[in-house]
Design a protein around this motif. Structure first.
Motif, PDB file in Angstrom:
ATOM      1  N   VAL A   1       0.827  -1.211   0.000  1.00  0.00           N
ATOM      2  CA  VAL A   1       0.000   0.000   0.000  1.00  0.00           C
ATOM      3  C   VAL A   1       0.859   1.258   0.000  1.00  0.00           C
ATOM      4  N   PHE A   2       1.897   1.292   0.845  1.00  0.00           N
ATOM      5  CA  PHE A   2       2.740   2.482   0.951  1.00  0.00           C
ATOM      6  C   PHE A   2       4.158   2.180   0.485  1.00  0.00           C
ATOM      7  N   SER A   3       4.656   3.011  -0.402  1.00  0.00           N
ATOM      8  CA  SER A   3       6.051   2.928  -0.824  1.00  0.00           C
ATOM      9  C   SER A   3       6.474   4.307  -1.306  1.00  0.00           C
ATOM     10  N   ARG A   4       7.749   4.464  -1.555  1.00  0.00           N
ATOM     11  CA  ARG A   4       8.247   5.756  -2.024  1.00  0.00           C
ATOM     12  C   ARG A   4       7.625   6.145  -3.360  1.00  0.00           C
ATOM     13  N   LYS A   5       7.229   5.162  -4.152  1.00  0.00           N
ATOM     14  CA  LYS A   5       6.644   5.442  -5.460  1.00  0.00           C
ATOM     15  C   LYS A   5       5.198   5.926  -5.352  1.00  0.00           C
ATOM     16  N   GLY A   6       4.600   5.803  -4.160  1.00  0.00           N
ATOM     17  CA  GLY A   6       3.236   6.268  -3.963  1.00  0.00           C
ATOM     18  C   GLY A   6       2.344   5.168  -3.410  1.00  0.00           C
ATOM     19  N   ILE A   7       1.070   5.476  -3.254  1.00  0.00           N
ATOM     20  CA  ILE A   7       0.107   4.520  -2.713  1.00  0.00           C
ATOM     21  C   ILE A   7      -0.348   3.565  -3.813  1.00  0.00           C
ATOM     22  N   PHE A   8      -0.303   2.267  -3.526  1.00  0.00           N
ATOM     23  CA  PHE A   8      -0.694   1.191  -4.454  1.00  0.00           C
ATOM     24  C   PHE A   8       0.185   1.151  -5.708  1.00  0.00           C
ATOM     25  N   LYS A   9       1.449   1.528  -5.590  1.00  0.00           N
ATOM     26  CA  LYS A   9       2.319   1.599  -6.769  1.00  0.00           C
ATOM     27  C   LYS A   9       3.349   0.474  -6.835  1.00  0.00           C
ATOM     28  N   THR A  10       3.475  -0.321  -5.792  1.00  0.00           N
ATOM     29  CA  THR A  10       4.527  -1.341  -5.753  1.00  0.00           C
ATOM     30  C   THR A  10       3.923  -2.732  -5.599  1.00  0.00           C
ATOM     31  N   THR A  11       4.316  -3.634  -6.491  1.00  0.00           N
ATOM     32  CA  THR A  11       3.860  -5.025  -6.448  1.00  0.00           C
ATOM     33  C   THR A  11       4.979  -5.906  -5.902  1.00  0.00           C
ATOM     34  N   ILE A  12       4.599  -6.890  -5.095  1.00  0.00           N
ATOM     35  CA  ILE A  12       5.578  -7.819  -4.544  1.00  0.00           C
ATOM     36  C   ILE A  12       5.049  -9.239  -4.704  1.00  0.00           C
ATOM     37  N   THR A  13       5.950 -10.185  -4.937  1.00  0.00           N
ATOM     38  CA  THR A  13       5.547 -11.588  -5.023  1.00  0.00           C
ATOM     39  C   THR A  13       5.750 -12.260  -3.671  1.00  0.00           C
ATOM     40  N   ALA A  14       5.042 -13.339  -3.457  1.00  0.00           N
ATOM     41  CA  ALA A  14       5.125 -14.046  -2.174  1.00  0.00           C
ATOM     42  C   ALA A  14       6.540 -14.543  -1.902  1.00  0.00           C
ATOM     43  N   ARG A  15       7.237 -14.973  -2.930  1.00  0.00           N
ATOM     44  CA  ARG A  15       8.593 -15.486  -2.711  1.00  0.00           C
ATOM     45  C   ARG A  15       9.592 -14.377  -2.386  1.00  0.00           C
ATOM     46  N   ASP A  16       9.215 -13.113  -2.653  1.00  0.00           N
ATOM     47  CA  ASP A  16      10.085 -11.990  -2.289  1.00  0.00           C
ATOM     48  C   ASP A  16      10.035 -11.686  -0.795  1.00  0.00           C
ATOM     49  N   VAL A  17       9.003 -12.176  -0.121  1.00  0.00           N
ATOM     50  CA  VAL A  17       8.869 -11.955   1.323  1.00  0.00           C
ATOM     51  C   VAL A  17       9.690 -13.018   2.042  1.00  0.00           C
ATOM     52  N   ARG A  18      10.634 -12.582   2.847  1.00  0.00           N
ATOM     53  CA  ARG A  18      11.600 -13.510   3.435  1.00  0.00           C
ATOM     54  C   ARG A  18      11.127 -14.151   4.734  1.00  0.00           C
ATOM     55  N   SER A  19      10.229 -13.491   5.444  1.00  0.00           N
ATOM     56  CA  SER A  19       9.822 -14.002   6.748  1.00  0.00           C
ATOM     57  C   SER A  19       8.552 -13.293   7.191  1.00  0.00           C
ATOM     58  N   ARG A  20       7.983 -13.790   8.271  1.00  0.00           N
ATOM     59  CA  ARG A  20       6.812 -13.143   8.858  1.00  0.00           C
ATOM     60  C   ARG A  20       7.156 -11.716   9.282  1.00  0.00           C
ATOM     61  N   GLU A  21       8.370 -11.539   9.812  1.00  0.00           N
ATOM     62  CA  GLU A  21       8.798 -10.211  10.248  1.00  0.00           C
ATOM     63  C   GLU A  21       8.941  -9.259   9.065  1.00  0.00           C
ATOM     64  N   HIS A  22       9.449  -9.774   7.946  1.00  0.00           N
ATOM     65  CA  HIS A  22       9.564  -8.957   6.739  1.00  0.00           C
ATOM     66  C   HIS A  22       8.178  -8.540   6.252  1.00  0.00           C
ATOM     67  N   ALA A  23       7.216  -9.457   6.319  1.00  0.00           N
ATOM     68  CA  ALA A  23       5.844  -9.140   5.912  1.00  0.00           C
ATOM     69  C   ALA A  23       5.251  -8.047   6.788  1.00  0.00           C
ATOM     70  N   ARG A  24       5.578  -8.081   8.077  1.00  0.00           N
ATOM     71  CA  ARG A  24       5.086  -7.043   8.980  1.00  0.00           C
ATOM     72  C   ARG A  24       5.624  -5.672   8.591  1.00  0.00           C
ATOM     73  N   LYS A  25       6.874  -5.641   8.152  1.00  0.00           N
ATOM     74  CA  LYS A  25       7.458  -4.358   7.757  1.00  0.00           C
ATOM     75  C   LYS A  25       6.780  -3.813   6.505  1.00  0.00           C
TER      76      LYS A  25
ATOM     77  N   HIS B   1       2.506 -17.877  -0.050  1.00  0.00           N
ATOM     78  CA  HIS B   1       1.459 -17.233  -0.836  1.00  0.00           C
ATOM     79  C   HIS B   1       0.785 -16.163   0.017  1.00  0.00           C
ATOM     80  N   PHE B   2      -0.087 -15.402  -0.618  1.00  0.00           N
ATOM     81  CA  PHE B   2      -0.885 -14.408   0.100  1.00  0.00           C
ATOM     82  C   PHE B   2      -2.314 -14.921   0.224  1.00  0.00           C
ATOM     83  N   ARG B   3      -2.908 -14.679   1.387  1.00  0.00           N
ATOM     84  CA  ARG B   3      -4.284 -15.101   1.630  1.00  0.00           C
ATOM     85  C   ARG B   3      -5.132 -13.879   1.953  1.00  0.00           C
ATOM     86  N   VAL B   4      -6.291 -13.797   1.315  1.00  0.00           N
ATOM     87  CA  VAL B   4      -7.199 -12.675   1.556  1.00  0.00           C
ATOM     88  C   VAL B   4      -7.796 -12.789   2.954  1.00  0.00           C
ATOM     89  N   LEU B   5      -7.789 -11.685   3.684  1.00  0.00           N
ATOM     90  CA  LEU B   5      -8.366 -11.671   5.021  1.00  0.00           C
ATOM     91  C   LEU B   5      -9.888 -11.584   4.941  1.00  0.00           C
TER      92      LEU B   5
END
Length: 427
Positions: free
Chosen positions: A7-31, A62-66
């Motif tokens: 949602v938030f990145s330097r490029k703006g709101i909703f401007k950055t896409t990430i894949t599930a394999r790019d997330v290294r850990s639960r802590e990284h996902a929290r960040k 993977h990502f799961r919808v809440l």
């Protein structure tokens, strides 16, 4: 779901896409939180870690919808999770014992004049490690220390490292939180985006009371890279990007002056207050006059306008949403190392002021006068001429954007759920 939107990145709101394999850990996902689905519904998602069976991949990340809610209020969500956590830890003898042992070990080190070093490397942000001493400038260790967030909620630190006040209250220099099974992702994510100090998170999931010993406390506090079989660390450090310039161990070749610069965008009244606060802070910490340069960049003339736009280009395209006429430029010496107490107290107090008392967007230049030749890059890249090879080496230094208001995040997330719920009801 393999992809999500940050949602938030330097490029703006909703401007950055990430894949599930790019997330290294639960802590990284929290960040990275909050994350939403890539379709037009923008539904909030959570990251699910991969699972293994006898060393073989059983389920990919993977990502799961809440689950949908008609309303989602992050502050109430935070308060609910804090209440649930507090209830669960009160009933846990393991949590109580771990908290006592960690506090005792920190107190032992403090009384003996020993450091409590920590280190980790954020591969997304820099080629250089982040290093600090949790006990630098400390004079006491407390348990169940209550803190207030910028959005008005309160939470308890299991263990807090405190130092003499710079302002009215004892300075929180660091904290330790004992995790017990439940991830509490929303709560921990909001805490991580609000803190002006390092937070060490220690996972004691599935540990027995007999395993929690003084030796365990010594070991768990002195290792930030100890891995579980699943590749997760038992000890993890949450550190806001705004503190990266304090702890980053940057090479001296980056610049001769050894000075760096913070660029702050906020409303006029806040900027005026920040000018006074930063000058008072520099005076309180006995910096020689002029060493900490505090100035407003006011885009009234053509030249000043160009300076303002260059500052905005560093922090990101949404700088004009905060103030399109002026910003604060704060230039001061880079820390000399992990033991630089003066720099430590200044940067931590500055971070607390910016995160807790302002709605500010904060950019960064790792040296005074560095040109932003590649504004599309989120991280500063320094080049160094290698004579023998007759080529330049590239070095990723630190992020260009360090902070944005947590209250803005809360407002966007609230609108996100509200808008989705409204769309669903209108169908």
């Amino acid at each position: 779901m393999d992809e999500a939107i940050v949602v938030f990145s330097r490029k703006g709101i909703f401007k950055t896409t990430i894949t599930a394999r790019d997330v290294r850990s639960r802590e990284h996902a929290r960040k990275l939180w909050p994350l939403v689905s890539p379709d037009e519904s923008r539904r909030m998602v959570t990251w699910v870690s991969p699972s293994f069976d006898n060393g073989k991949l059983r389920r990919r990340s993977h990502f799961r919808v809440l689950p949908d809610q008609l309303t989602f209020k992050p502050k109430e969500h935070f308060d609910d999770e804090e209440a649930i956590r507090w209830h669960s830890v009160q009933e846990s003898p393991e949590h109580r014992r771990a908290k006592e042992l960690v506090a005792e070990e920190l107190s032992r080190r403090l009384n003996a004049g020993l450091a409590m070093p920590w280190t980790f490397k954020d591969e997304d942000a820099s080629d250089y490690p982040l290093e600090g001493n949790l006990l630098l400038g400390a004079d006491q260790v407390a348990t169940e220390h209550s803190l207030k967030t910028p959005f008005g909620s309160k939470f308890r630190l299991d263990v807090a490292v405190l130092g003499p006040p710079v302002q009215a209250e004892p300075m929180v220099l660091g904290g330790v939180e004992i995790e017990l099974g439940h991830a509490f992702d929303g709560r921990k994510a909001l805490i991580g985006k609000s803190l002006g100090f390092p937070l060490i998170s220690i996972d004691i999931t599935e540990m027995k009371l007999t395993e929690l010993t003084p030796e365990w406390a010594q070991r768990v506090l002195t290792t930030t890279t100890r891995s579980h079989e699943q590749g997760r660390r038992q000890t993890y450090i949450y550190l806001h990007d705004l503190l990266y310039p304090l702890y980053a161990q940057l090479p001296t070749f980056l610049d001769d002056e050894q000075r760096h610069q913070f660029l702050v965008f906020a409303d006029d009244q806040t900027l005026e207050k920040l000018v006074q606060w930063m000058k008072l802070l520099a005076d309180k910490l006995e910096y020689p006059k002029g060493v900490v340069a505090v100035a407003l960049v006011n885009g009234k003339s053509d030249q000043a306008r160009k300076m303002l736009e260059r500052a905005g280009q560093v922090v990101g395209p949404d700088w004009q949403d905060f103030n399109d006429q002026k910003c604060l430029r704060l230039t001061l010496p880079r820390p000399k190392g992990p033991g630089d107490l003066q720099a430590h107290r200044f940067h931590m107090t500055m971070a607390r002021i910016l995160l807790s008392h302002t709605n500010a967007l904060v950019g960064y230049k790792y040296c005074n006068g560095v040109d932003n030749n590649h504004p599309e890059d989120d991280v500063w890249v320094a080049k160094r001429w290698i004579v023998d090879k007759k080529t330049f080496s590239e070095h990723r230094v630190l992020p260009k954007r360090l902070a944005e208001p947590v209250n803005r995040l809360i407002a966007v997330v609230s609108d996100l759920r509200r808008n989705h719920s409204t769309d669903r009801l209108d169908v």
